[in-house]
Design a protein around this motif. Structure first.
Motif, PDB file in Angstrom:
ATOM      1  N   GLN A  45      13.972  -5.117  -4.318  1.00  0.00           N
ATOM      2  CA  GLN A  45      14.119  -4.603  -2.961  1.00  0.00           C
ATOM      3  C   GLN A  45      12.871  -4.894  -2.134  1.00  0.00           C
ATOM      4  O   GLN A  45      11.752  -4.843  -2.640  1.00  0.00           O
ATOM      5  N   SER A  46      13.103  -5.193  -0.861  1.00  0.00           N
ATOM      6  CA  SER A  46      12.006  -5.349   0.093  1.00  0.00           C
ATOM      7  C   SER A  46      12.186  -4.298   1.183  1.00  0.00           C
ATOM      8  O   SER A  46      13.306  -4.082   1.661  1.00  0.00           O
ATOM      9  N   VAL A  47      11.109  -3.618   1.552  1.00  0.00           N
ATOM     10  CA  VAL A  47      11.213  -2.569   2.562  1.00  0.00           C
ATOM     11  C   VAL A  47      10.518  -2.996   3.851  1.00  0.00           C
ATOM     12  O   VAL A  47       9.569  -3.778   3.831  1.00  0.00           O
ATOM     13  N   LYS A  48      11.012  -2.469   4.955  1.00  0.00           N
ATOM     14  CA  LYS A  48      10.462  -2.798   6.267  1.00  0.00           C
ATOM     15  C   LYS A  48       9.297  -1.879   6.571  1.00  0.00           C
ATOM     16  O   LYS A  48       9.477  -0.685   6.849  1.00  0.00           O
ATOM     17  N   VAL A  49       8.103  -2.410   6.482  1.00  0.00           N
ATOM     18  CA  VAL A  49       6.877  -1.659   6.763  1.00  0.00           C
ATOM     19  C   VAL A  49       5.938  -2.556   7.563  1.00  0.00           C
ATOM     20  O   VAL A  49       6.106  -3.776   7.580  1.00  0.00           O
ATOM     21  N   PRO A  50       4.937  -1.997   8.226  1.00  0.00           N
ATOM     22  CA  PRO A  50       3.977  -2.837   8.953  1.00  0.00           C
ATOM     23  C   PRO A  50       3.241  -3.797   8.018  1.00  0.00           C
ATOM     24  O   PRO A  50       3.013  -3.494   6.839  1.00  0.00           O
ATOM     25  N   LEU A  51       2.880  -4.948   8.546  1.00  0.00           N
ATOM     26  CA  LEU A  51       2.158  -5.957   7.776  1.00  0.00           C
ATOM     27  C   LEU A  51       0.668  -5.835   8.060  1.00  0.00           C
ATOM     28  O   LEU A  51       0.265  -5.709   9.217  1.00  0.00           O
ATOM     29  N   ILE A  52      -0.144  -5.882   7.004  1.00  0.00           N
ATOM     30  CA  ILE A  52      -1.594  -5.788   7.150  1.00  0.00           C
ATOM     31  C   ILE A  52      -2.222  -7.145   6.868  1.00  0.00           C
ATOM     32  O   ILE A  52      -1.991  -7.739   5.811  1.00  0.00           O
ATOM     33  N   PHE A  53      -3.031  -7.643   7.821  1.00  0.00           N
ATOM     34  CA  PHE A  53      -3.724  -8.914   7.660  1.00  0.00           C
ATOM     35  C   PHE A  53      -5.239  -8.679   7.736  1.00  0.00           C
ATOM     36  O   PHE A  53      -5.708  -7.769   8.410  1.00  0.00           O
ATOM     37  N   GLY A  54      -5.995  -9.523   7.034  1.00  0.00           N
ATOM     38  CA  GLY A  54      -7.446  -9.436   7.063  1.00  0.00           C
ATOM     39  C   GLY A  54      -8.031  -8.524   5.999  1.00  0.00           C
ATOM     40  O   GLY A  54      -9.221  -8.204   6.034  1.00  0.00           O
ATOM     41  N   PHE A  55      -7.239  -8.112   5.040  1.00  0.00           N
ATOM     42  CA  PHE A  55      -7.694  -7.179   3.996  1.00  0.00           C
ATOM     43  C   PHE A  55      -8.676  -7.863   3.049  1.00  0.00           C
ATOM     44  O   PHE A  55      -8.479  -9.003   2.636  1.00  0.00           O
ATOM     45  N   ASN A  56      -9.754  -7.151   2.690  1.00  0.00           N
ATOM     46  CA  ASN A  56     -10.697  -7.641   1.678  1.00  0.00           C
ATOM     47  C   ASN A  56     -11.351  -6.437   1.001  1.00  0.00           C
ATOM     48  O   ASN A  56     -10.986  -5.286   1.269  1.00  0.00           O
ATOM     49  N   ASN A  57     -12.312  -6.710   0.124  1.00  0.00           N
ATOM     50  CA  ASN A  57     -12.917  -5.622  -0.650  1.00  0.00           C
ATOM     51  C   ASN A  57     -13.792  -4.692   0.185  1.00  0.00           C
ATOM     52  O   ASN A  57     -14.265  -3.669  -0.305  1.00  0.00           O
ATOM     53  N   LYS A  58     -14.028  -5.037   1.457  1.00  0.00           N
ATOM     54  CA  LYS A  58     -14.784  -4.152   2.344  1.00  0.00           C
ATOM     55  C   LYS A  58     -13.872  -3.243   3.166  1.00  0.00           C
ATOM     56  O   LYS A  58     -14.348  -2.335   3.851  1.00  0.00           O
ATOM     57  N   SER A  59     -12.589  -3.480   3.098  1.00  0.00           N
ATOM     58  CA  SER A  59     -11.650  -2.731   3.939  1.00  0.00           C
ATOM     59  C   SER A  59     -11.610  -1.257   3.539  1.00  0.00           C
ATOM     60  O   SER A  59     -11.660  -0.918   2.355  1.00  0.00           O
ATOM     61  N   ASP A  60     -11.516  -0.400   4.546  1.00  0.00           N
ATOM     62  CA  ASP A  60     -11.425   1.039   4.337  1.00  0.00           C
ATOM     63  C   ASP A  60      -9.963   1.393   4.056  1.00  0.00           C
ATOM     64  O   ASP A  60      -9.158   1.571   4.973  1.00  0.00           O
ATOM     65  N   ILE A  61      -9.625   1.521   2.776  1.00  0.00           N
ATOM     66  CA  ILE A  61      -8.227   1.721   2.404  1.00  0.00           C
ATOM     67  C   ILE A  61      -7.717   3.088   2.848  1.00  0.00           C
ATOM     68  O   ILE A  61      -6.530   3.261   3.134  1.00  0.00           O
ATOM     69  N   ASN A  62      -8.610   4.068   2.936  1.00  0.00           N
ATOM     70  CA  ASN A  62      -8.184   5.393   3.405  1.00  0.00           C
ATOM     71  C   ASN A  62      -7.815   5.352   4.895  1.00  0.00           C
ATOM     72  O   ASN A  62      -6.868   6.019   5.329  1.00  0.00           O
TER      73      ASN A  62
ATOM     74  N   LEU B 218       0.873  -1.171   0.000  1.00  0.00           N
ATOM     75  CA  LEU B 218       0.000   0.000   0.000  1.00  0.00           C
ATOM     76  C   LEU B 218       0.907   1.216   0.000  1.00  0.00           C
ATOM     77  O   LEU B 218       1.826   1.312   0.821  1.00  0.00           O
ATOM     78  N   ASP B 219       0.673   2.168  -0.928  1.00  0.00           N
ATOM     79  CA  ASP B 219       1.533   3.346  -0.960  1.00  0.00           C
ATOM     80  C   ASP B 219       0.869   4.518  -0.247  1.00  0.00           C
ATOM     81  O   ASP B 219      -0.277   4.448   0.198  1.00  0.00           O
ATOM     82  N   LYS B 220       1.605   5.629  -0.130  1.00  0.00           N
ATOM     83  CA  LYS B 220       1.143   6.752   0.682  1.00  0.00           C
ATOM     84  C   LYS B 220      -0.049   7.480   0.069  1.00  0.00           C
ATOM     85  O   LYS B 220      -0.671   8.310   0.735  1.00  0.00           O
ATOM     86  N   ASN B 221      -0.373   7.183  -1.191  1.00  0.00           N
ATOM     87  CA  ASN B 221      -1.526   7.792  -1.849  1.00  0.00           C
ATOM     88  C   ASN B 221      -2.705   6.832  -1.951  1.00  0.00           C
ATOM     89  O   ASN B 221      -3.584   7.009  -2.793  1.00  0.00           O
ATOM     90  N   SER B 222      -2.712   5.793  -1.126  1.00  0.00           N
ATOM     91  CA  SER B 222      -3.784   4.784  -1.079  1.00  0.00           C
ATOM     92  C   SER B 222      -3.851   3.926  -2.338  1.00  0.00           C
ATOM     93  O   SER B 222      -4.890   3.339  -2.643  1.00  0.00           O
ATOM     94  N   ASN B 223      -2.728   3.838  -3.069  1.00  0.00           N
ATOM     95  CA  ASN B 223      -2.662   2.959  -4.238  1.00  0.00           C
ATOM     96  C   ASN B 223      -2.052   1.619  -3.840  1.00  0.00           C
ATOM     97  O   ASN B 223      -1.213   1.547  -2.938  1.00  0.00           O
ATOM     98  N   LEU B 224      -2.472   0.570  -4.528  1.00  0.00           N
ATOM     99  CA  LEU B 224      -1.878  -0.742  -4.326  1.00  0.00           C
ATOM    100  C   LEU B 224      -0.765  -0.926  -5.352  1.00  0.00           C
ATOM    101  O   LEU B 224      -0.877  -0.500  -6.494  1.00  0.00           O
ATOM    102  N   MET B 225       0.300  -1.560  -4.956  1.00  0.00           N
ATOM    103  CA  MET B 225       1.445  -1.752  -5.850  1.00  0.00           C
ATOM    104  C   MET B 225       2.036  -3.138  -5.649  1.00  0.00           C
ATOM    105  O   MET B 225       1.988  -3.697  -4.550  1.00  0.00           O
ATOM    106  N   ASN B 226       2.563  -3.699  -6.717  1.00  0.00           N
ATOM    107  CA  ASN B 226       3.171  -5.019  -6.648  1.00  0.00           C
ATOM    108  C   ASN B 226       4.427  -4.990  -5.784  1.00  0.00           C
ATOM    109  O   ASN B 226       5.057  -3.941  -5.604  1.00  0.00           O
ATOM    110  N   LEU B 227       4.818  -6.142  -5.290  1.00  0.00           N
ATOM    111  CA  LEU B 227       6.118  -6.267  -4.638  1.00  0.00           C
ATOM    112  C   LEU B 227       7.208  -6.178  -5.703  1.00  0.00           C
ATOM    113  O   LEU B 227       6.980  -6.481  -6.869  1.00  0.00           O
ATOM    114  N   SER B 228       8.376  -5.753  -5.276  1.00  0.00           N
ATOM    115  CA  SER B 228       9.495  -5.630  -6.203  1.00  0.00           C
ATOM    116  C   SER B 228      10.449  -6.804  -6.043  1.00  0.00           C
ATOM    117  O   SER B 228      10.683  -7.281  -4.928  1.00  0.00           O
ATOM    118  N   ASN B 229      11.005  -7.261  -7.157  1.00  0.00           N
ATOM    119  CA  ASN B 229      12.015  -8.314  -7.121  1.00  0.00           C
ATOM    120  C   ASN B 229      13.377  -7.773  -6.722  1.00  0.00           C
ATOM    121  O   ASN B 229      14.301  -8.550  -6.441  1.00  0.00           O
TER     122      ASN B 229
END
Length: 239
Positions: free
Chosen positions: A131-148, A118-129
């Motif tokens: 580099q991996s960055v240390k960010v919080p992990l989100i579990f339980g996401f679905n189409n009802k989730s409030d992305i904002n 999840l990027d800072k503008n509420s866009n979804l982005m693929n993982l990169s081959n």
């Protein structure tokens, strides 16, 4: 008669100047691109490589300057979900310049069958081959989730030294309320909904700081922040 000759001479000079400019411009537009200069920002991220960009624009480098549509180049590069924006321009010496801005991830989302940022503008982005960055992990996401709401929480964590050091997970419940998981102590923080979020975070930081000073953080299994202006702390039963 002399006046007419002067007018004719001026007109001929103007016509000649226009023709020279036209053919010079035509010759310039027919020249091929000599090289490609790529600038990728932010420089601390390595999601998009110059090689992958060159492969994307390779078909344009053999085209003449006059046949290159810069908007098409930008569109092709922007198809990469890791790219936020591209600006392309051609210099007078036939160099193609590409200024590429990468998306900046603030959390990594895990579902049953995939993972993405999840990027800072509420866009979804693929993982990169690359580099991996240390960010919080989100579990339980679905189409009802409030992305904002998820973006707001993730940005709070990213921009706060205490939160980024101590929060490892963002957990979405079935009712779409949010829990947080503290990194080292594994304490569950019941954050609830988006109401009064900043105040809840202030209460969490104040409680944690005091518990840390008293060496009592590991005594708790759960902190409930859902109620206004209070932290309900539940201790572990095996103490």
């Amino acid at each position: 008669m002399q006046f007419n000759l002067d007018k004719i001479l001026i007109i001929l000079i103007l016509i000649l100047s226009i023709l020279i400019y036209y053919f010079a411009n035509l010759s310039n537009n027919n020249r091929n691109i000599k090289s490609v200069e790529i600038n990728i920002t932010p420089t601390n991220l390595n999601f998009v490589s110059s090689d992958s960009v060159l492969k994307t624009v390779d078909k344009y480098t053999l085209a003449s300057k006059g046949n290159i549509y810069l908007s098409k180049i930008e569109e092709d590069i922007n198809k990469n979900s890791l790219v936020q924006n591209t600006e392309a321009y051609i210099s007078p010496d036939q160099k193609l310049y590409l200024d590429i801005k990468q998306k900046e991830p603030i959390a990594r989302i895990f579902t049953n069958d995939s993972a993405f940022y999840l990027d800072k503008n509420s866009n979804l982005m693929n993982l990169s081959n690359l580099q991996s960055v240390k960010v919080p992990l989100i579990f339980g996401f679905n189409n009802k989730s409030d992305i904002n709401y998820l973006t707001k929480i993730s940005l709070l964590i990213k921009n706060d030294d205490f939160l980024s050091a101590n929060i490892s997970q963002i957990i979405i419940l079935e009712n779409q309320q949010i829990n947080l998981r503290l990194r080292r102590s594994n304490v569950l923080v019941e954050l609830g909904n988006n109401f009064n979020l900043n105040k809840k975070i202030q209460n969490l930081k104040a409680f944690y700081t005091r518990a840390y000073e008293l060496n009592e953080v590991d005594k708790y299994k759960k902190l409930n922040l859902r109620f206004e202006n209070q932290v309900i702390a539940v201790k572990k039963t095996n103490l």
